[in-house]
Design a protein around this motif. Structure first.
Motif, mmCIF file in Angstrom:
data_model
loop_
_atom_site.group_PDB
_atom_site.id
_atom_site.type_symbol
_atom_site.label_atom_id
_atom_site.label_comp_id
_atom_site.label_asym_id
_atom_site.label_seq_id
_atom_site.Cartn_x
_atom_site.Cartn_y
_atom_site.Cartn_z
ATOM 1 N N THR A 1 0.000 1.905 -8.680
ATOM 2 C CA THR A 1 -0.929 1.087 -9.448
ATOM 3 C C THR A 1 -0.870 1.467 -10.914
ATOM 4 O O THR A 1 -0.758 2.640 -11.257
ATOM 5 C CB THR A 1 -2.375 1.238 -8.938
ATOM 6 O OG1 THR A 1 -2.741 2.604 -9.020
ATOM 7 C CG2 THR A 1 -2.511 0.741 -7.512
ATOM 8 N N PRO A 2 -0.940 0.477 -11.799
ATOM 9 C CA PRO A 2 -0.906 0.776 -13.240
ATOM 10 C C PRO A 2 -2.193 1.458 -13.695
ATOM 11 O O PRO A 2 -3.220 1.397 -13.018
ATOM 12 C CB PRO A 2 -0.746 -0.609 -13.884
ATOM 13 C CG PRO A 2 -1.106 -1.592 -12.844
ATOM 14 C CD PRO A 2 -0.970 -0.939 -11.512
ATOM 15 N N TRP A 3 -2.128 2.087 -14.854
ATOM 16 C CA TRP A 3 -3.271 2.844 -15.364
ATOM 17 C C TRP A 3 -4.487 1.954 -15.581
ATOM 18 O O TRP A 3 -5.614 2.364 -15.341
ATOM 19 C CB TRP A 3 -2.904 3.570 -16.658
ATOM 20 C CG TRP A 3 -2.621 2.656 -17.812
ATOM 21 C CD1 TRP A 3 -1.406 2.149 -18.163
ATOM 22 C CD2 TRP A 3 -3.559 2.108 -18.720
ATOM 23 N NE1 TRP A 3 -1.536 1.321 -19.237
ATOM 24 C CE2 TRP A 3 -2.852 1.276 -19.608
ATOM 25 C CE3 TRP A 3 -4.937 2.225 -18.884
ATOM 26 C CZ2 TRP A 3 -3.465 0.579 -20.630
ATOM 27 C CZ3 TRP A 3 -5.546 1.524 -19.906
ATOM 28 C CH2 TRP A 3 -4.810 0.725 -20.768
ATOM 29 N N MET B 1 0.834 -1.176 0.000
ATOM 30 C CA MET B 1 0.000 0.000 0.000
ATOM 31 C C MET B 1 0.882 1.243 0.000
ATOM 32 O O MET B 1 1.914 1.268 0.629
ATOM 33 C CB MET B 1 -0.892 0.013 1.231
ATOM 34 C CG MET B 1 -1.833 -1.178 1.307
ATOM 35 S SD MET B 1 -2.896 -1.264 -0.110
ATOM 36 C CE MET B 1 -4.358 -0.608 0.534
ATOM 37 N N THR B 2 0.417 2.257 -0.674
ATOM 38 C CA THR B 2 1.192 3.488 -0.715
ATOM 39 C C THR B 2 0.807 4.379 0.459
ATOM 40 O O THR B 2 -0.324 4.388 0.915
ATOM 41 C CB THR B 2 0.944 4.251 -2.032
ATOM 42 O OG1 THR B 2 -0.437 4.519 -2.149
ATOM 43 C CG2 THR B 2 1.422 3.455 -3.216
ATOM 44 N N GLN B 3 1.766 5.097 0.927
ATOM 45 C CA GLN B 3 1.569 6.037 2.023
ATOM 46 C C GLN B 3 1.326 7.428 1.440
ATOM 47 O O GLN B 3 1.688 7.701 0.302
ATOM 48 C CB GLN B 3 2.810 6.059 2.927
ATOM 49 C CG GLN B 3 3.129 4.717 3.553
ATOM 50 C CD GLN B 3 2.008 4.243 4.478
ATOM 51 O OE1 GLN B 3 1.386 5.030 5.166
ATOM 52 N NE2 GLN B 3 1.753 2.940 4.473
ATOM 53 N N HIS C 1 -2.653 -8.580 -9.653
ATOM 54 C CA HIS C 1 -1.931 -7.407 -9.127
ATOM 55 C C HIS C 1 -2.114 -7.309 -7.620
ATOM 56 O O HIS C 1 -1.146 -7.033 -6.897
ATOM 57 C CB HIS C 1 -2.416 -6.144 -9.817
ATOM 58 C CG HIS C 1 -1.709 -4.908 -9.376
ATOM 59 N ND1 HIS C 1 -0.428 -4.626 -9.753
ATOM 60 C CD2 HIS C 1 -2.105 -3.895 -8.568
ATOM 61 C CE1 HIS C 1 -0.053 -3.481 -9.206
ATOM 62 N NE2 HIS C 1 -1.059 -3.016 -8.491
ATOM 63 N N ASN C 2 -3.328 -7.524 -7.142
ATOM 64 C CA ASN C 2 -3.578 -7.470 -5.697
ATOM 65 C C ASN C 2 -2.794 -8.545 -4.960
ATOM 66 O O ASN C 2 -2.245 -8.290 -3.900
ATOM 67 C CB ASN C 2 -5.073 -7.636 -5.407
ATOM 68 C CG ASN C 2 -5.878 -6.427 -5.794
ATOM 69 O OD1 ASN C 2 -5.341 -5.341 -5.978
ATOM 70 N ND2 ASN C 2 -7.173 -6.607 -5.929
ATOM 71 N N GLU C 3 -2.743 -9.744 -5.529
ATOM 72 C CA GLU C 3 -1.995 -10.827 -4.897
ATOM 73 C C GLU C 3 -0.510 -10.499 -4.863
ATOM 74 O O GLU C 3 0.179 -10.758 -3.874
ATOM 75 C CB GLU C 3 -2.228 -12.138 -5.651
ATOM 76 C CG GLU C 3 -1.574 -13.324 -4.988
ATOM 77 C CD GLU C 3 -1.905 -14.611 -5.692
ATOM 78 O OE1 GLU C 3 -1.012 -15.461 -5.783
ATOM 79 O OE2 GLU C 3 -3.062 -14.759 -6.150
ATOM 80 N N HIS C 4 -0.015 -9.914 -5.941
ATOM 81 C CA HIS C 4 1.393 -9.531 -5.999
ATOM 82 C C HIS C 4 1.709 -8.443 -4.980
ATOM 83 O O HIS C 4 2.779 -8.438 -4.367
ATOM 84 C CB HIS C 4 1.752 -9.084 -7.413
ATOM 85 C CG HIS C 4 3.172 -8.667 -7.551
ATOM 86 N ND1 HIS C 4 4.220 -9.543 -7.498
ATOM 87 C CD2 HIS C 4 3.728 -7.436 -7.736
ATOM 88 C CE1 HIS C 4 5.358 -8.884 -7.641
ATOM 89 N NE2 HIS C 4 5.078 -7.600 -7.785
ATOM 90 N N GLU C 5 0.783 -7.488 -4.796
ATOM 91 C CA GLU C 5 0.990 -6.397 -3.845
ATOM 92 C C GLU C 5 1.002 -6.878 -2.405
ATOM 93 O O GLU C 5 1.646 -6.285 -1.542
ATOM 94 C CB GLU C 5 -0.122 -5.355 -4.008
ATOM 95 C CG GLU C 5 0.029 -4.493 -5.243
ATOM 96 C CD GLU C 5 1.156 -3.496 -5.131
ATOM 97 O OE1 GLU C 5 1.278 -2.860 -4.073
ATOM 98 O OE2 GLU C 5 1.908 -3.375 -6.091
#
Length: 72
Positions: free
Chosen positions: A10-12, A1-3, A66-70
């Motif tokens: 996240t990609p476009w 997660m970004t702060q 993408h969510n799993e990778h994050e």
């Protein structure tokens, strides 16, 4: 997660709403089918709907990956 203050990672294609993906795919494929294959409303509408649902499914799978990778 970004702060707060960090750049968005996240990609476009992740930020595009699924409804927009369906509508764009529907309109593009419907126009192509109408102009090249058939002027039948059933043909271009059916082809557009199928392509739109396929595009939404592919985007959903990509979002899940993408969510799993994050999370790792």
């Amino acid at each position: 997660m970004t702060q707060p203050g960090e750049p968005n990672s996240t990609p476009w294609w992740y930020r595009v709403p699924p409804v927009a993906v369906v509508l764009i795919a529907y309109s593009v494929v419907g126009a192509v089918v109408y102009t090249t294959l058939s002027t039948s409303g059933i043909a271009w509408a059916g082809g557009g709907i199928l392509a739109g649902l396929l595009a939404a499914g592919i985007q959903g799978a990509a979002r899940a990956a993408h969510n799993e990778h994050e999370q790792r």
